[in-house]
Design an enzyme around this catalytic site. Structure first.
Site, PDB file in Angstrom:
ATOM      1  N   TYR A  58       0.821  -1.218   0.000  1.00 48.58           N
ATOM      2  CA  TYR A  58       0.000   0.000   0.000  1.00 48.58           C
ATOM      3  C   TYR A  58       0.861   1.279   0.000  1.00 48.58           C
ATOM      4  O   TYR A  58       0.830   2.062  -0.959  1.00 48.58           O
ATOM      5  CB  TYR A  58      -0.925  -0.052   1.219  1.00 48.58           C
ATOM      6  CG  TYR A  58      -1.722   1.203   1.466  1.00 48.58           C
ATOM      7  CD1 TYR A  58      -2.317   1.913   0.427  1.00 48.58           C
ATOM      8  CD2 TYR A  58      -1.901   1.677   2.767  1.00 48.58           C
ATOM      9  CE1 TYR A  58      -3.073   3.060   0.670  1.00 48.58           C
ATOM     10  CE2 TYR A  58      -2.652   2.810   3.018  1.00 48.58           C
ATOM     11  CZ  TYR A  58      -3.225   3.506   1.961  1.00 48.58           C
ATOM     12  OH  TYR A  58      -3.955   4.627   2.206  1.00 48.58           O
ATOM     13  N   ILE A  59       1.648   1.486   1.024  1.00 47.30           N
ATOM     14  CA  ILE A  59       2.377   2.756   1.111  1.00 47.30           C
ATOM     15  C   ILE A  59       3.569   2.752   0.144  1.00 47.30           C
ATOM     16  O   ILE A  59       3.833   3.746  -0.544  1.00 47.30           O
ATOM     17  CB  ILE A  59       2.818   3.043   2.568  1.00 47.30           C
ATOM     18  CG1 ILE A  59       1.570   3.049   3.478  1.00 47.30           C
ATOM     19  CG2 ILE A  59       3.556   4.379   2.657  1.00 47.30           C
ATOM     20  CD1 ILE A  59       1.874   3.191   4.961  1.00 47.30           C
ATOM     21  N   TYR A 116       4.149  -5.660  17.351  1.00 52.72           N
ATOM     22  CA  TYR A 116       4.371  -4.898  16.115  1.00 52.72           C
ATOM     23  C   TYR A 116       5.241  -3.664  16.398  1.00 52.72           C
ATOM     24  O   TYR A 116       6.269  -3.439  15.749  1.00 52.72           O
ATOM     25  CB  TYR A 116       3.022  -4.486  15.508  1.00 52.72           C
ATOM     26  CG  TYR A 116       3.150  -3.444  14.427  1.00 52.72           C
ATOM     27  CD1 TYR A 116       3.833  -3.728  13.246  1.00 52.72           C
ATOM     28  CD2 TYR A 116       2.606  -2.164  14.585  1.00 52.72           C
ATOM     29  CE1 TYR A 116       3.977  -2.763  12.260  1.00 52.72           C
ATOM     30  CE2 TYR A 116       2.733  -1.202  13.608  1.00 52.72           C
ATOM     31  CZ  TYR A 116       3.428  -1.504  12.443  1.00 52.72           C
ATOM     32  OH  TYR A 116       3.566  -0.548  11.471  1.00 52.72           O
ATOM     33  N   PHE A 143       1.516   8.056  11.252  1.00 52.47           N
ATOM     34  CA  PHE A 143       0.267   7.946  11.991  1.00 52.47           C
ATOM     35  C   PHE A 143      -0.677   7.127  11.100  1.00 52.47           C
ATOM     36  O   PHE A 143      -0.244   6.109  10.583  1.00 52.47           O
ATOM     37  CB  PHE A 143      -0.178   9.340  12.459  1.00 52.47           C
ATOM     38  CG  PHE A 143       0.638   9.740  13.682  1.00 52.47           C
ATOM     39  CD1 PHE A 143       2.024   9.978  13.568  1.00 52.47           C
ATOM     40  CD2 PHE A 143       0.083   9.771  14.943  1.00 52.47           C
ATOM     41  CE1 PHE A 143       2.812  10.240  14.691  1.00 52.47           C
ATOM     42  CE2 PHE A 143       0.859  10.046  16.077  1.00 52.47           C
ATOM     43  CZ  PHE A 143       2.222  10.277  15.941  1.00 52.47           C
ATOM     44  N   ASN A 144      -1.944   7.465  10.920  1.00 51.59           N
ATOM     45  CA  ASN A 144      -2.819   6.538  10.186  1.00 51.59           C
ATOM     46  C   ASN A 144      -2.849   6.836   8.689  1.00 51.59           C
ATOM     47  O   ASN A 144      -3.537   7.755   8.246  1.00 51.59           O
ATOM     48  CB  ASN A 144      -4.230   6.573  10.779  1.00 51.59           C
ATOM     49  CG  ASN A 144      -4.295   5.833  12.099  1.00 51.59           C
ATOM     50  OD1 ASN A 144      -3.637   6.220  13.058  1.00 51.59           O
ATOM     51  ND2 ASN A 144      -5.052   4.759  12.140  1.00 51.59           N
ATOM     52  N   GLY A 146       1.777  -7.987  -1.052  1.00 49.35           N
ATOM     53  CA  GLY A 146       1.729  -6.968  -2.105  1.00 49.35           C
ATOM     54  C   GLY A 146       0.983  -7.498  -3.322  1.00 49.35           C
ATOM     55  O   GLY A 146       0.642  -8.680  -3.405  1.00 49.35           O
ATOM     56  N   ILE A 189      13.117 -10.232   1.779  1.00 50.49           N
ATOM     57  CA  ILE A 189      14.147  -9.412   2.430  1.00 50.49           C
ATOM     58  C   ILE A 189      15.160 -10.264   3.204  1.00 50.49           C
ATOM     59  O   ILE A 189      16.196  -9.769   3.630  1.00 50.49           O
ATOM     60  CB  ILE A 189      13.553  -8.331   3.371  1.00 50.49           C
ATOM     61  CG1 ILE A 189      12.592  -8.940   4.390  1.00 50.49           C
ATOM     62  CG2 ILE A 189      12.886  -7.235   2.572  1.00 50.49           C
ATOM     63  CD1 ILE A 189      12.124  -7.943   5.454  1.00 50.49           C
TER      64      ILE A 189
HETATM   65  N1  UDP Z   1     -11.643   0.920  14.080  1.00 44.39           N
HETATM   66  C1  UDP Z   1     -12.968   0.584  14.292  1.00 44.39           C
HETATM   67  N2  UDP Z   1     -13.535  -0.400  13.519  1.00 44.39           N
HETATM   68  C2  UDP Z   1     -12.842  -1.049  12.527  1.00 44.39           C
HETATM   69  C3  UDP Z   1     -11.499  -0.699  12.306  1.00 44.39           C
HETATM   70  C4  UDP Z   1     -10.924   0.280  13.106  1.00 44.39           C
HETATM   71  O1  UDP Z   1     -13.630   1.146  15.183  1.00 44.39           O
HETATM   72  O2  UDP Z   1     -13.415  -1.939  11.872  1.00 44.39           O
HETATM   73  C5  UDP Z   1     -11.012   1.986  14.869  1.00 44.39           C
HETATM   74  C6  UDP Z   1      -9.822   1.517  15.686  1.00 44.39           C
HETATM   75  O3  UDP Z   1     -10.223   1.114  16.979  1.00 44.39           O
HETATM   76  C7  UDP Z   1      -8.946   2.773  15.730  1.00 44.39           C
HETATM   77  C8  UDP Z   1      -9.260   3.478  14.408  1.00 44.39           C
HETATM   78  O4  UDP Z   1     -10.520   2.935  13.971  1.00 44.39           O
HETATM   79  O5  UDP Z   1      -9.357   3.620  16.774  1.00 44.39           O
HETATM   80  C9  UDP Z   1      -8.229   3.249  13.336  1.00 44.39           C
HETATM   81  O6  UDP Z   1      -7.961   1.864  13.250  1.00 44.39           O
HETATM   82  P1  UDP Z   1      -7.173   1.227  12.028  1.00 44.39           P
HETATM   83  O7  UDP Z   1      -7.244  -0.256  12.186  1.00 44.39           O
HETATM   84  O8  UDP Z   1      -7.676   1.812  10.747  1.00 44.39           O
HETATM   85  O9  UDP Z   1      -5.679   1.749  12.183  1.00 44.39           O
HETATM   86  P2  UDP Z   1      -4.650   1.596  13.422  1.00 44.39           P
HETATM   87  O10 UDP Z   1      -4.934   2.786  14.312  1.00 44.39           O
HETATM   88  O11 UDP Z   1      -4.896   0.288  14.095  1.00 44.39           O
HETATM   89  O12 UDP Z   1      -3.334   1.687  12.770  1.00 44.39           O
END
Ligand code: UDP
Length: 325
Positions: free
Chosen positions: A11-12, A138, A166-167, A36, A51
């Site tokens: 993805y990234i 992780y 971050f996300n 991938g 890797i």
């Molecule tokens: N989340 C949720 N339902 C889902 C997937 C994620 O409520 O089906 C929430 C999760 O608890 C977090 C945020 O959405 O607070 C982002 O989660 P995600 O898995 O996208 O990314 P992460 O923060 O784990 O990297």
């Protein structure tokens, strides 16, 4: 300048590869295609290898000036139940890659790290000086590589940028690359699956957090904003620097705010269900991105609406087809 994008069919990594190419860099993708997609590497030279394969690495590293490393397992929950898989690939594999890089003479390395290295921070927004104290395997595996990079920088002059994402969310504006995890666990694409009836509902993991609407707050950053930071990171390395940098927007959104943005951008209702909290989810993670903004002269430019709109466009057009490749 030639760049080896390790994990460039993911993805990234695929977005970084595309931005590099648009900026005139020569790109070689190195990916074992375990998670991938071949389609995301289309138009690039692709080396299909792992890797942990030192011989394949040595061959290709002789042809590049810098390495970007995106090849890691990245499901927090899976890392708790199957930590061996994470230590094997992210640490053992990651170190094999790093050692091959050292042996090849390449001295520029960009590493995909994560805000998970901070664990549950005492304060938000999170600066880079926040103590690193990951709360799941992780995050621990990512921190291990950060430590190795710091030591190798000191001892061997390996220059690095560890980008703490971050996300990551959204998709390339040209509609030809985007997020496609199997299984999908991330919030925005999971909501799309609920809209399309591919899952009964989107589960909201906890609505009793100490946040204004009770749901978790995260800092969602467009994947191309991340990708552009990587290109600037290369220039920063070329000036002889190393750094550990947050990549975020500095603005947090709750799960409920994300859902209402998805509903307004797509014009569709997201069926939801409240579920228990997910293990290891802190209430709020928001970056202080000022260090990256200052050192790289970078800024996350794309809005939450653009994140959702590009992701929706991608999911509508491509994800069903990609699931088969
Ligand atoms: N989340 C949720 N339902 C889902 C997937 C994620 O409520 O089906 C929430 C999760 O608890 C977090 C945020 O959405 O607070 C982002 O989660 P995600 O898995 O996208 O990314 P992460 O923060 O784990 O990297």
């Amino acid at each position: 300048m030639a760049i080896l994008v390790v994990g460039g069919a993911g993805y990234i990594g695929s977005h970084a590869a595309r931005v590099l190419k648009r900026r005139g860099y020569e790109v070689i993708i190195y990916d074992n295609l375990s998670t991938g997609h071949m389609a995301l590497a289309e138009g690039f030279e692709l080396v299909v290898a792992d890797i942990s394969d030192s011989a394949s690495l040595a061959k290709v590293l002789g042809r590049v000036d810098a390495v970007m490393h995106f090849a890691a397992h990245a499901y927090v929950g899976e890392s708790v139940v199957n930590p061996r898989k994470y230590f094997q690939n992210n640490v053992l594999g990651g170190l094999t890659l790093l050692h091959a890089v050292l042996d090849s003479g390449v001295r520029k390395f960009i590493f995909s790290s994560t805000c998970a290295v901070y664990g549950i921070p005492a304060r938000v927004p999170i600066t880079e000086d926040t103590p690193r104290s990951p709360v799941n395997p992780y995050g621990i595996t990512k921190l291990a590589l950060e430590h190795a990079l710091e030591a190798y920088n000191h001892a061997y002059g390996l220059r690095f940028v560890s980008f703490r994402y971050f996300n990551a969310a959204g998709a390339d504006e040209d509609g030809r690359a985007g997020e496609n995890h199997i299984p999908e666990t991330h919030l925005i694409p999971s909501a799309f699956e609920a809209i399309r009836g591919e899952r009964p509902s989107l589960e909201i993991y906890g609505d009793d957090y100490p946040t204004p609407d009770g749901t978790c707050i995260r800092d969602y950053i467009h994947v191309n904003d991340l990708a552009e930071a990587h290109v600037l990171g290369l220039e920063y390395l070329s000036q002889g620097n190393s750094a550990k940098l947050n990549l975020g927007t500095g603005r947090g959104y709750s799960v409920r705010e994300i859902i209402s943005t998805i509903e307004s951008v797509t014009g569709q209702r997201v069926p939801t269900r409240i579920s228990p909290r997910r293990e290891g989810d802190p209430a709020e993670l928001v970056a202080d991105p000022r260090r990256a903004e200052t050192l790289l002269r970078w800024r996350a430019k794309r809005s939450l609406e653009e994140i959702v709109a590009t992701a929706w466009n991608w999911a509508q057009q491509n994800s069903a087809a990609l699931k088969r490749t």
